[in-house]
Design an enzyme around this catalytic site. Sequence first.
Site, PDB file in Angstrom:
ATOM      1  N   TRP A 192     101.804  -6.049  56.614  1.00  0.00           N
ATOM      2  CA  TRP A 192     100.540  -6.367  57.270  1.00  0.00           C
ATOM      3  C   TRP A 192     100.756  -7.606  58.137  1.00  0.00           C
ATOM      4  O   TRP A 192     101.322  -8.590  57.668  1.00  0.00           O
ATOM      5  CB  TRP A 192      99.405  -6.640  56.273  1.00  0.00           C
ATOM      6  CG  TRP A 192      98.207  -7.154  57.010  1.00  0.00           C
ATOM      7  CD1 TRP A 192      97.348  -6.424  57.787  1.00  0.00           C
ATOM      8  CD2 TRP A 192      97.800  -8.528  57.147  1.00  0.00           C
ATOM      9  NE1 TRP A 192      96.436  -7.257  58.391  1.00  0.00           N
ATOM     10  CE2 TRP A 192      96.687  -8.550  58.017  1.00  0.00           C
ATOM     11  CE3 TRP A 192      98.276  -9.740  56.636  1.00  0.00           C
ATOM     12  CZ2 TRP A 192      96.036  -9.723  58.370  1.00  0.00           C
ATOM     13  CZ3 TRP A 192      97.623 -10.920  56.989  1.00  0.00           C
ATOM     14  CH2 TRP A 192      96.509 -10.911  57.843  1.00  0.00           C
ATOM     15  N   LYS A 236      93.956  -2.790  60.263  1.00  0.00           N
ATOM     16  CA  LYS A 236      92.771  -3.603  60.008  1.00  0.00           C
ATOM     17  C   LYS A 236      91.904  -3.597  61.251  1.00  0.00           C
ATOM     18  O   LYS A 236      92.385  -3.341  62.356  1.00  0.00           O
ATOM     19  CB  LYS A 236      93.272  -5.000  59.661  1.00  0.00           C
ATOM     20  CG  LYS A 236      92.266  -6.065  59.459  1.00  0.00           C
ATOM     21  CD  LYS A 236      92.938  -7.277  58.814  1.00  0.00           C
ATOM     22  CE  LYS A 236      91.940  -8.379  58.582  1.00  0.00           C
ATOM     23  NZ  LYS A 236      92.472  -9.460  57.761  1.00  0.00           N
ATOM     24  N   ASP A 238      93.025  -0.298  53.108  1.00  0.00           N
ATOM     25  CA  ASP A 238      92.372  -1.426  52.436  1.00  0.00           C
ATOM     26  C   ASP A 238      90.864  -1.239  52.577  1.00  0.00           C
ATOM     27  O   ASP A 238      90.355  -1.059  53.687  1.00  0.00           O
ATOM     28  CB  ASP A 238      92.855  -2.730  53.100  1.00  0.00           C
ATOM     29  CG  ASP A 238      92.274  -3.977  52.460  1.00  0.00           C
ATOM     30  OD1 ASP A 238      91.045  -4.040  52.278  1.00  0.00           O
ATOM     31  OD2 ASP A 238      93.045  -4.905  52.145  1.00  0.00           O
ATOM     32  N   HIS A 246      94.803  -0.627  49.026  1.00  0.00           N
ATOM     33  CA  HIS A 246      94.445  -2.002  48.711  1.00  0.00           C
ATOM     34  C   HIS A 246      92.981  -1.958  48.339  1.00  0.00           C
ATOM     35  O   HIS A 246      92.108  -1.973  49.208  1.00  0.00           O
ATOM     36  CB  HIS A 246      94.655  -2.915  49.923  1.00  0.00           C
ATOM     37  CG  HIS A 246      96.006  -3.523  49.978  1.00  0.00           C
ATOM     38  ND1 HIS A 246      96.357  -4.504  50.860  1.00  0.00           N
ATOM     39  CD2 HIS A 246      97.107  -3.303  49.201  1.00  0.00           C
ATOM     40  CE1 HIS A 246      97.620  -4.855  50.651  1.00  0.00           C
ATOM     41  NE2 HIS A 246      98.090  -4.132  49.655  1.00  0.00           N
ATOM     42  N   ASP A 250      84.967  -8.388  55.614  1.00  0.00           N
ATOM     43  CA  ASP A 250      86.186  -8.190  54.811  1.00  0.00           C
ATOM     44  C   ASP A 250      86.388  -9.393  53.890  1.00  0.00           C
ATOM     45  O   ASP A 250      87.349 -10.134  54.009  1.00  0.00           O
ATOM     46  CB  ASP A 250      87.361  -8.035  55.788  1.00  0.00           C
ATOM     47  CG  ASP A 250      88.674  -7.762  55.080  1.00  0.00           C
ATOM     48  OD1 ASP A 250      88.649  -7.275  53.945  1.00  0.00           O
ATOM     49  OD2 ASP A 250      89.725  -8.062  55.679  1.00  0.00           O
ATOM     50  N   ASP A 307      86.878  -9.659  50.600  1.00  0.00           N
ATOM     51  CA  ASP A 307      87.809  -9.586  49.460  1.00  0.00           C
ATOM     52  C   ASP A 307      87.218 -10.111  48.158  1.00  0.00           C
ATOM     53  O   ASP A 307      87.835 -10.901  47.455  1.00  0.00           O
ATOM     54  CB  ASP A 307      89.137 -10.297  49.790  1.00  0.00           C
ATOM     55  CG  ASP A 307      89.955  -9.531  50.820  1.00  0.00           C
ATOM     56  OD1 ASP A 307      90.262  -8.365  50.568  1.00  0.00           O
ATOM     57  OD2 ASP A 307      90.262 -10.092  51.886  1.00  0.00           O
ATOM     58  N   ASP A 343      93.532  -5.807  46.185  1.00  0.00           N
ATOM     59  CA  ASP A 343      93.622  -6.872  47.178  1.00  0.00           C
ATOM     60  C   ASP A 343      92.289  -7.597  47.274  1.00  0.00           C
ATOM     61  O   ASP A 343      91.443  -7.249  48.085  1.00  0.00           O
ATOM     62  CB  ASP A 343      94.042  -6.298  48.542  1.00  0.00           C
ATOM     63  CG  ASP A 343      94.276  -7.405  49.568  1.00  0.00           C
ATOM     64  OD1 ASP A 343      94.210  -8.586  49.189  1.00  0.00           O
ATOM     65  OD2 ASP A 343      94.518  -7.084  50.750  1.00  0.00           O
TER      66      ASP A 343
HETATM   67  C1  RNT Z   1      94.782  -8.901  55.022  1.00  0.00           C
HETATM   68  C2  RNT Z   1      95.393  -7.767  54.282  1.00  0.00           C
HETATM   69  C3  RNT Z   1      96.584  -8.110  53.449  1.00  0.00           C
HETATM   70  C4  RNT Z   1      96.407  -9.417  52.705  1.00  0.00           C
HETATM   71  C5  RNT Z   1      97.538  -9.753  51.781  1.00  0.00           C
HETATM   72  C6  RNT Z   1      97.450 -11.139  51.242  1.00  0.00           C
HETATM   73  O1  RNT Z   1      93.589  -8.582  55.601  1.00  0.00           O
HETATM   74  O2  RNT Z   1      94.421  -7.145  53.506  1.00  0.00           O
HETATM   75  O3  RNT Z   1      96.877  -7.060  52.612  1.00  0.00           O
HETATM   76  O4  RNT Z   1      95.219  -9.438  51.983  1.00  0.00           O
HETATM   77  O5  RNT Z   1      98.718  -9.518  52.412  1.00  0.00           O
HETATM   78 ZN    ZN Z   2      95.098  -5.591  52.180  1.00  0.00          ZN
END
Ligand code: RNT
Ligand code: ZN
Length: 417
Positions: free
Chosen positions: A184, A227, A258, A285, A293, A295, A325
């Site tokens: 990534w 992304k 993700d 992810h 986003d 997380d 993730d």
């Molecule tokens: C970033 C991606 C990636 C990261 C990690 C830390 O938007 O989701 O996977 O979260 O590499």
């Molecule tokens: Zn990710």
Amino acid sequence: MSRINTSYELAKEQYAAFGVNTDAVLKKMATVPISLHCWQGDDVGGFEAKGDSLGGGLAVTGNYPGKARTPDELRADAEKAFSLIPGKHRFNLHACYIDTDKRVERNAIKPEHFKTWMDWAKGLGIGVDFNPTFFAHPKAADGLTLTHPDKGIRDYWIEHGIACREIGAAFGETLGSPTVTNVWIPDGMKDIPADRKFFRELLVDSLDKIFAKEINPKYNLDSIEGKLFGVGLESFTVGSHEFYQAYAIKNNKLVTLDSGHYHPTETIADKISSIFPFVGEILLHVSRPVRWDSDHVVILNDDLLAIAQELVRGNYLDRTHIGLDFFDASINRIAAWVIGTRNMLKALLTAMLEPSSMLAEFERSGDYTSRLAIMEELKTLPYGAVWDYYCQTNNIPVGTAWLDEVKKYEKTVLSKR
Ligand code: RNT
Ligand code: ZN
């Protein structure tokens, strides 16, 4: 018989009425590993000599005390988390979690710099996944890495990508289980680009160079993660979903999906069956985007259930690598791992307890009434009793008992940091 056993026996009967064998489901559950991401343990800090801010559009918020400051602390914390999660799982490392006394340039890292991690994983009998770190570095400070117009900077990151595949392969060979090495990159722009094509073509070229060397898929599998946007990179992301999906299909790579990387009304659940006719395997992810986003820690919500249902209904588990993730620094970090992973497992369990062929038959015969009625009835079946029994048979704390363990660890270990 204990309450847990009695409840399980009753639940077993209820599921049997739908033609579902709970014992068989629990056997299957034990075969699905979840890859715990190292970066929840220390807010994506890593262990290189410090000084570089995270960058790359990534953001961690919160300042809960007690985060891991060394590889040893992170390993101890991860072991604590593993002890509270039923089943055998994996650990997902980022290159910046290197364990060396002196700083090693990212383009010069080698398997030997991860020896402590290898020995640790071997001791636990778990597999490891890996990620090149294309952020938190002076050469990534302007938001461009593999697509930097400066060839010197691009080459540096290409070398890093190659080094990481080799480290992935070393882990895979040593541990007897293939490492998924996930690329990534943050590359993108805050404002409207003048020449998107230029950067996309550079990314093709850089990836081709990283992947030029054949590596036995028994040891290392390459995945690529797209992304939509990052903070400070709102207008353009070079590695978009379409870009990587096309690249992966053409070049026989895995695609990483993700949960936080799409428009807010899109979910990755629907993408799974769309992509599988064309790629061999995927990496997930699993995350939780809240308005963006963000997380957040994965909770047992409809999005998560839908992902699990797609994997189970499509019989895709053998071709899917499930990674997590998220990073929340506002709560106990070990609890974050445990909550997120237990929820991923609960979602898989719920999906496996579904009479999927019955539902599919209703659908094929056009009986959408029964499909909806049964789907709704299933929601109140006692999957919690099956989950508790699964934890008990794995010698893992049942119910909230895991939280007592985390609180104890916080008092005796984390509070001393
Ligand atoms: C970033 C991606 C990636 C990261 C990690 C830390 O938007 O989701 O996977 O979260 O590499
Ligand atoms: Zn990710």
